[in-house]
Design an enzyme around this catalytic site. Structure first.
Site, PDB file in Angstrom:
ATOM      1  N   ASP A 112     -37.478  73.999 -29.973  1.00  0.00           N
ATOM      2  CA  ASP A 112     -37.898  75.349 -30.319  1.00  0.00           C
ATOM      3  C   ASP A 112     -39.419  75.415 -30.185  1.00  0.00           C
ATOM      4  O   ASP A 112     -40.080  74.395 -29.977  1.00  0.00           O
ATOM      5  CB  ASP A 112     -37.443  75.658 -31.749  1.00  0.00           C
ATOM      6  CG  ASP A 112     -37.875  77.020 -32.215  1.00  0.00           C
ATOM      7  OD1 ASP A 112     -37.762  77.972 -31.411  1.00  0.00           O
ATOM      8  OD2 ASP A 112     -38.326  77.149 -33.357  1.00  0.00           O
ATOM      9  N   LYS A 113     -39.977  76.621 -30.295  1.00  0.00           N
ATOM     10  CA  LYS A 113     -41.425  76.772 -30.164  1.00  0.00           C
ATOM     11  C   LYS A 113     -42.108  76.989 -31.510  1.00  0.00           C
ATOM     12  O   LYS A 113     -42.758  76.097 -32.032  1.00  0.00           O
ATOM     13  CB  LYS A 113     -41.762  77.934 -29.220  1.00  0.00           C
ATOM     14  CG  LYS A 113     -43.267  78.154 -29.039  1.00  0.00           C
ATOM     15  CD  LYS A 113     -43.555  79.416 -28.307  1.00  0.00           C
ATOM     16  CE  LYS A 113     -43.273  80.647 -29.135  1.00  0.00           C
ATOM     17  NZ  LYS A 113     -44.169  80.791 -30.287  1.00  0.00           N
ATOM     18  N   LYS A 123     -45.024 100.136 -38.394  1.00  0.00           N
ATOM     19  CA  LYS A 123     -45.506  99.022 -37.582  1.00  0.00           C
ATOM     20  C   LYS A 123     -44.301  98.292 -37.017  1.00  0.00           C
ATOM     21  O   LYS A 123     -43.216  98.292 -37.608  1.00  0.00           O
ATOM     22  CB  LYS A 123     -46.361  98.061 -38.405  1.00  0.00           C
ATOM     23  CG  LYS A 123     -45.585  97.212 -39.403  1.00  0.00           C
ATOM     24  CD  LYS A 123     -46.468  96.183 -40.053  1.00  0.00           C
ATOM     25  CE  LYS A 123     -45.690  95.354 -41.077  1.00  0.00           C
ATOM     26  NZ  LYS A 123     -46.529  94.351 -41.743  1.00  0.00           N
ATOM     27  N   THR A 169     -36.795  79.276 -26.590  1.00  0.00           N
ATOM     28  CA  THR A 169     -37.527  80.103 -27.527  1.00  0.00           C
ATOM     29  C   THR A 169     -37.086  81.551 -27.439  1.00  0.00           C
ATOM     30  O   THR A 169     -36.551  81.985 -26.415  1.00  0.00           O
ATOM     31  CB  THR A 169     -39.054  80.012 -27.262  1.00  0.00           C
ATOM     32  OG1 THR A 169     -39.743  80.893 -28.136  1.00  0.00           O
ATOM     33  CG2 THR A 169     -39.374  80.394 -25.836  1.00  0.00           C
ATOM     34  N   GLY A 173     -44.214  68.923 -10.183  1.00  0.00           N
ATOM     35  CA  GLY A 173     -42.788  69.184 -10.198  1.00  0.00           C
ATOM     36  C   GLY A 173     -42.517  70.668 -10.299  1.00  0.00           C
ATOM     37  O   GLY A 173     -43.438  71.499 -10.343  1.00  0.00           O
ATOM     38  N   ARG A 223     -36.578  84.431 -24.607  1.00  0.00           N
ATOM     39  CA  ARG A 223     -35.704  85.438 -25.195  1.00  0.00           C
ATOM     40  C   ARG A 223     -34.299  84.891 -25.436  1.00  0.00           C
ATOM     41  O   ARG A 223     -33.299  85.569 -25.241  1.00  0.00           O
ATOM     42  CB  ARG A 223     -35.641  86.668 -24.298  1.00  0.00           C
ATOM     43  CG  ARG A 223     -36.929  87.463 -24.267  1.00  0.00           C
ATOM     44  CD  ARG A 223     -37.226  87.989 -25.630  1.00  0.00           C
ATOM     45  NE  ARG A 223     -38.451  88.790 -25.661  1.00  0.00           N
ATOM     46  CZ  ARG A 223     -39.192  88.913 -26.726  1.00  0.00           C
ATOM     47  NH1 ARG A 223     -38.869  88.274 -27.830  1.00  0.00           N
ATOM     48  NH2 ARG A 223     -40.257  89.663 -26.711  1.00  0.00           N
ATOM     49  N   ASN A 230     -32.391  79.920 -36.919  1.00  0.00           N
ATOM     50  CA  ASN A 230     -31.844  80.217 -35.605  1.00  0.00           C
ATOM     51  C   ASN A 230     -31.751  78.981 -34.716  1.00  0.00           C
ATOM     52  O   ASN A 230     -31.301  79.081 -33.570  1.00  0.00           O
ATOM     53  CB  ASN A 230     -32.686  81.290 -34.912  1.00  0.00           C
ATOM     54  CG  ASN A 230     -34.139  80.874 -34.773  1.00  0.00           C
ATOM     55  OD1 ASN A 230     -34.577  79.908 -35.395  1.00  0.00           O
ATOM     56  ND2 ASN A 230     -34.888  81.589 -33.968  1.00  0.00           N
TER      57      ASN A 230
END
Length: 1245
Positions: free
Chosen positions: A386-387, A687, A793, A861, A897, A926
């Site tokens: 994950d990021k 917002k 991510t 690469g 996404r 997640n």
């Protein structure tokens, strides 16, 4: 499910109600597996699920049959009883620990209303029942799932912390059921005459459905915001009262407690296959003995010893078959399974206590939650990461904002910060588009991206962050400070470079922007010393009428057009405003003084601000509120009806809070409806993500929305004033939607969309997330180790590419492949096109690799970047093979996404289709699905709660720990366990074959040349401990070498230790050594009248010493512990057989071992036989190993040789230099001499 609690004068009705409530489950919990009565049968039944245990119980029972008895029946019970007992003791201890925890929880006290005493009394949790009224105070734990009926907070809300439930530390808001009496008045259970009906117990923590029917007949819908969950903690609320609706094992907390998961390691699967081969070997050997015994009886003429003539040769062979099964039972290593568990516990102990994996800042060490897959850490081929929170710290820096088309870069915040130049994004927001408009030219020089905080406020899956520890120090932008300082002046200044009213218009936008920044959130403001109500009363503020005198002049159509300032006053102030503003432009000292004045204003309130604690539901939201506070736009207090905000030049403002539309994943935004503190008109501040806000907002003339370069934008908007009638109509529909039972979500969405229209863009904010330390170095190291790193991510494509550059997953010399498709057919065509492009580019890229690697330090690469929609099509059955082929040719893959389901699908596709070992690492809820799907799941205990950790096999605190965990501990665990298993199989096969060779000289009768006690104890005691030490402490390569040369990880993976051919090589070596160990004593005693026990004495001794010395040869590390264990093993054997020979007369009938061992060990021939046997048995292995290392040296050996060669080469050069300069009067050279002449330095180098 229905519960009732009615105040009635009828004792009979009250009794019937109590009897009805008793039908529901109690609140007592029990997580233990056993009871005193069920332990023995249940534990035995569970252990019988292991085939090895069933097999040995069968053999022990078979040995009680006289016709197939091999030795004393009681002796055959010793191994299985010992194994079952050790396992049972372990299970008892684990269950006792669970019992103590259950007992402690069940005995906790809480205040439960007693109808007979008309007051709250103390009761244990275990005595709480459905329908009880429970009163809780701040910091108390909720004993059962309760419906919130009362809160001491006048707003009718309370806050709970769910850390005990899901690991998240954020405060979640809960609301009192609608339609109940006003809060603040003490709740009396006798007055509660409502009927509650709710759904059956379910494990979904975020869903709760039901209704409450009041005595008037009105039904009010119930939702998850009305439910207090068991194990959560009450925070920031003095008193709450609720009625229990779910108790005990029907609570959502207990229904989600599924216990630890079980994963089978690849090595364990390989072991099961080899055990089957051992069974095949056993059957072959027993069949050979049975056939041999039948033929021997058939051809036996005039025997000189007693033979059973009544039994046919075939039947006698059948009996011998089962006798040999008992004699050769050691071939199936029953103790191997227990030994593996002990070795893994030892390995986990050293991993757990590795100081390199300890985080001193968080006081956190690695957690090993899966005890049976440690060796899989050494075989990883694909890593999925994950990021946010995994590669980054999830600690936000307010890096940039844009107001009225003017960008404020906040360059000081970017200095001395090691961060990624991208904005943190809400991870539950998908499909965020890029803004299409550009900001003014003042922003074009900056390389940092603006970003959008996507509804960073109300996402309940994010963890609460105490912002003092999460938000990086905020340094205000000087340009923006100067403009805010103008608000503190008696008059407002206009710009000298714009038309008449531009400056005032810009200041109006700035004022509304910071007001939105401070109030458009769900941040909880608290103080260590005061309650929220006391805080609100403490901060005094002027009435609205008084505040309007401080308001800036109003320009038509500006966000502040609600102000009633006249054009006449505006014209009178224009000249002075222009002069003052021009002074700030021409006199920098005056501008600097303005900044200092604003800072002094901040410092003057420092004591007050230091008491404020902002508890937000995400670090993004906390960063925004702290950024507003840095500009003296301070959120002081929040109540149910209003907010208290400080604004520069305006003082403290009370902002009446009319309604909050919280964030949800469909709208991707939040809104607050307030009454403007200066005009009293109803306005809406919104917002959210740019992908949705920009479609709803109108960009004012002369402004731009924000820069599209790399950053995501959090867009703040203001809706034009609502008429009172318009607001009343909307509020009526909104309340109807909130109280609806059916289609509630659809009605709320429609109501929000009606309100959030015709918005005016105020500005955007940019927040950057710092990269964790040593992430680039870790990824580079893992790639050098042959591990393919993928990033999965939820961020958009530009952000994902940027993070790939930042963490060195993507280099400048790499070729980027982008896959963004609008249809399935387009996806299929694009995959084919990319495959051809990669195939054509591989050749040219290979030719340039050497030059590129030497110049840039990395191998070029292909890097594939694919978005979520395209990935969804690529994972379908028709395109899956093309996608797989393309990714196999790529150096790395970045999936943008990605939904949680897509993450798990990608991991499962690679794992199943390629048959490789996969590892998934993440920190949020997640990431749970991909962590569970991967062969090894690693959770990072970061800022997004502990759900990933709770679902993982291993938990670490920093991404950098992966390198040491995989390259060192993973390598060691796999190497140790694989070698130990092979050694275990070797020693069993070697010893069993000694008994088999003896059958050729005893008519295949099943006799043995040793007593049964030595036969049983040989593998159970004498040779059992050395393999454990071998499997726990052996190090084939030092840790420093493994870290400095990651290629050794890949080399060990490609040349696996435990593969089928190694199994058969080990078996053949055991066969050879058994032949030597048996026939050397046989030929030595040929022609003598030695007895069978005397013949077996040197065989047993030689076999033991060969097995122990074989381990010495195989060990890469020999410590004093190894030597001590080897000596103790040999000593235990000699001590036992000598005592047995001296003391035991009838211990092993029908043979008599008395004096046999003492006699044998007193003769020189015994030692000559042992030495000759050991040399002949082990010499070929030593020679073959030396030959193999010479012709095909391993990567580890090559590394050691290179280190020695470099050291020797350096020594020779130094020696030559010393000799050549010994005649001169020069300073003697040493390694630390920094004063060498240039020519000397060249010689040395």
């Amino acid at each position: 499910m229905q519960t009732s609690s009615e105040h009635s004068s009828s004792v009979l009705e009250s009794h019937n109600s109590s009897e009805l409530l008793k039908l529901y489950k109690g609140n007592k919990i029990r997580t233990t597996k056993y009871s005193l009565l069920s332990f023995l049968p249940k534990n035995l039944f569970e252990q019988l699920h292991r085939f090895a245990n069933v097999y040995f119980i069968f053999l022990a029972a078979l040995n009680f049959v006289p016709v197939v008895e091999a030795f004393q029946p009681e002796i055959s019970l010793i191994p299985i009883i010992l194994v079952l007992s050790v396992t049972a003791v372990k299970d008892i201890w684990e269950d006792y620990c669970r019992f103590k925890v259950d007992h402690l929880i069940n005995r906790l006290l809480c205040h439960v209303y007693c109808s007979t005493q008309k007051t709250y009394v103390d009761k244990c949790w275990m005595d709480v029942r459905v329908g009880d009224f429970v009163r809780l105070s701040c910091n108390e734990i909720i004993p059962a799932d309760m419906l919130l009926l009362y809160s001491s907070d006048p707003r009718g809300v309370c806050y709970i912390e769910t850390a005990n439930l899901d690991g998240e530390t954020n405060l979640k808001q809960r609301e009192v059921v609608s339609g109940l009496p006003l809060q603040g008045v003490e709740f009396t259970p006798e007055s509660f005459c409502s009927r509650i009906e709710c759904e059956n117990p379910k494990n979904d923590l975020s869903r709760f459905r039901g209704y409450i029917e009041h005595s008037s007949g009105v039904r009010i819908g119930l939702q998850s915001s009305n439910l207090l969950l068991r194990s959560c903690t009450i925070r920031n609320t003095e008193t709450v009262i609720g009625i229990v609706v779910y108790a005990g094992h029907e609570t959502k907390a207990m229904m989600n407690n599924s216990g630890p998961r079980y994963k089978r390691s690849q090595l364990e699967k390989r072991l099961n296959m080899d055990i089957l081969w051992c069974v095949v070997l056993l059957i072959i050997m027993c069949l050979s003995a049975a056939i041999g015994h039948g033929l021997w009886l058939k051809n036996l003429n005039d025997p000189v010893f007693q033979v059973d003539d009544e039994t046919s040769p075939a039947l006698a062979g059948f009996y011998v078959f089962w006798t040999m099964i008992i004699v050769l039972q050691v071939l199936i290593p029953i103790s191997l399974y227990v030994s593996i568990e002990v070795v893994k516990l030892g390995q986990i102990y050293f991993i757990h206590n590795d100081l390199a994996l300890y985080n001193e800042q968080l006081d956190s060490r690695i957690q090993c939650r899966a005890l049976n897959i440690t060796e899989d850490l050494g075989q990883i081929q694909y890593l999925f990461s994950d990021k946010t929170g995994t590669l980054t710290e999830n600690k936000m820096v307010f890096r940039r904002c844009s107001i009225y088309g003017v960008e404020y870069p906040h360059e000081e915040n970017g200095k001395n910060q090691y961060y990624c130049s991208y904005l943190s994004e809400s991870r539950c927001v998908n499909n965020v588009k890029m803004l299409r408009s550009e900001v003014s030219s003042t922003a074009k020089h900056s390389g940092v991206q603006l970003s959008v905080t996507n509804g960073i406020h109300g996402m309940m899956e994010f963890s609460l962050q105490l912002t003092k520890s999460l938000f990086i120090s905020m340094v205000p932008d000087p340009q923006l400070v100067r403009k805010l300082k103008l608000l503190c002046s008696p008059v407002v200044h206009l710009s000298d470079c714009s038309s008449g009213n531009t400056s005032t218009l810009e200041l109006s936008y700035i004022t509304d922007f910071f007001l939105a920044l401070a109030i458009c959130n769900t941040v909880v403001v608290s103080s260590p010393s005061q309650s929220p109500h006391e805080m609100f009363q403490r901060f005094s503020f002027a009435p609205f009428s008084a505040l309007t005198s401080h308001s800036p002049p109003q320009i038509k159509d500006s966000p502040q057009s609600r102000l009633d300032s006249s054009d006449r006053r505006e014209r009178e102030d224009v000249v002075q405003m222009e002069d003052n503003y021009r002074d700030t432009k021409t006199n920098p000292d005056m501008a600097g003084q303005g900044v200092e004045n604003l800072n002094r204003e901040m410092d003057s309130d420092g004591d007050t601000h230091s008491e404020l604690l902002y508890e937000a539901e995400s670090p993004d939201e906390a960063a925004l509120v702290h950024a507003a506070q840095a500009y003296c736009c301070t959120l002081r207090c929040r109540t149910a009806e209003s907010l208290l905000v400080d604004l520069p030049g305006l003082g403290s403002l009370a902002v009446p809070l009319l309604h909050i539309l919280p964030f949800d994943s469909n709208r991707k935004r939040m809104s607050v409806v307030v009454r403007h503190p200066l005009t009293g008109q109803v306005v809406v501040y919104t917002k959210g993500a740019d992908s949705v806000i920009m479609d709803l907002a109108e960009t004012p003339k002369g402004t731009t929305s924000g820069r599209r370069n790399k950053m995501k934008l959090c867009v703040f908007c203001l809706e034009q004033c609502l008429d009172e009638e318009e607001y009343d109509v909307w509020l009526k529909d909104q309340l109807l939607a909130e109280s609806s039972i059916e289609n509630r979500e659809e009605l709320l969405l429609a109501s929000a969309e009606r309100l959030e229209t015709n918005l005016t863009l105020l500005g955007t904010t940019g927040i950057v997330d710092r990269l964790q330390e040593e992430v680039p170095e870790t990824i580079e190291t893992l790639q050098r180790a042959g591990i393919k790193v993928w990033v999965l991510t939820g961020d958009k494509q530009e952000t994902a590419i940027n993070i790939a550059y930042a963490c060195k997953l993507l280099h400048a010399n790499d070729q980027l492949l982008t896959a963004n498709c609008g249809s399935k057919n387009a996806c299929a065509a694009l995959l084919e096109e990319l495959k051809l492009e990669v195939q054509c580019g591989e050749g040219s890229m290979t030719d340039l690799t050497a030059r590129v690697e030497s110049s840039l330090g990395s191998v070029a690469g292909f890097i594939l970047v694919i978005d979520g929609r395209t990935l969804n099509w690529a994972l379908q059955e028709e395109l899956k093979s093309n996608f797989l082929e393309l990714t196999c040719r790529c150096k790395a893959v970045i999936c943008c996404r990605s939904t949680p389901l897509q993450k798990s699908q990608v991991v499962q596709l690679i794992r199943d289709q390629l048959g490789v070992m996969t590892l998934a690492v993440g920190d949020g809820a997640n990431d749970v699905s991909m962590i569970q799907v991967a062969d090894v799941g690693i959770g990072i205990s970061g800022q997004e709660g502990m759900q990933a950790v709770m679902s993982s096999d291993f938990a670490i605190s920093r991404f950098k720990h992966l390198s040491k965990l995989l390259l060192v501990h993973g390598h060691w665990c796999y190497s140790r366990l694989a070698n130990m298993i092979l050694y275990f199989i070797y020693k069993n096969v070697m010893y069993v074959n000694l008994l088999f060779w003896y059958q050729f000289f005893c008519g295949f009768s099943g006799s043995v040349m040793t007593n049964s006690w030595v036969l049983i104890f040989f593998n159970l005691i004498f040779t059992s401990i050395p393999p454990l030490i071998y499997g726990i402490l052996d190090q084939d390569t030092p840790a420093d070498t493994l870290m400095e040369q990651p290629e050794l990880y890949q080399a060990a993976h490609t040349s696996k230790v435990y593969v089928p051919n190694m199994f058969w090589i080990t078996v053949l070596d055991a066969f050879y050594q058994s032949l030597v160990c048996f026939f050397v004593p046989y030929f030595a005693f040929a022609g003598s009248d030695v007895g069978e026990l005397s013949f077996g004495s040197p065989i047993n001794t030689s076999a033991l010493l060969i097995i122990l010395l074989h381990q010495v040869i195989e060990s890469k590390t020999l410590t004093w512990i190894h030597i001590l264990v080897l000596v103790l093993s040999g000593s235990s054997y000699f001590g036992f057989v000598l005592l047995f020979s001296v003391l035991c007369v009838t211990c092993s009938p029908p043979t008599n071992p008395l004096g046999v061992e003492t006699l044998q060990m007193s003769q020189p021939l015994f030692y000559i036989i042992c030495i000759l046997t050991i040399v002949m048995a082990l010499l070929p292995r030593l020679l073959l190993r030396a030959l193999h290392n010479t012709l095909h040296p391993s990567a580890v050996l090559k590394s050691d040789q290179m280190d020695r060669m470099n050291a020797e080469k350096y020594s020779r050069r130094m020696l030559c230099w010393t000799r050549s300069h010994s005649r001169g009067n020069r300073l003697s050279v040493c390694a630390d001499n920094a004063g060498l002449e240039p020519s000397v330095a060249e010689v040395v180098s």
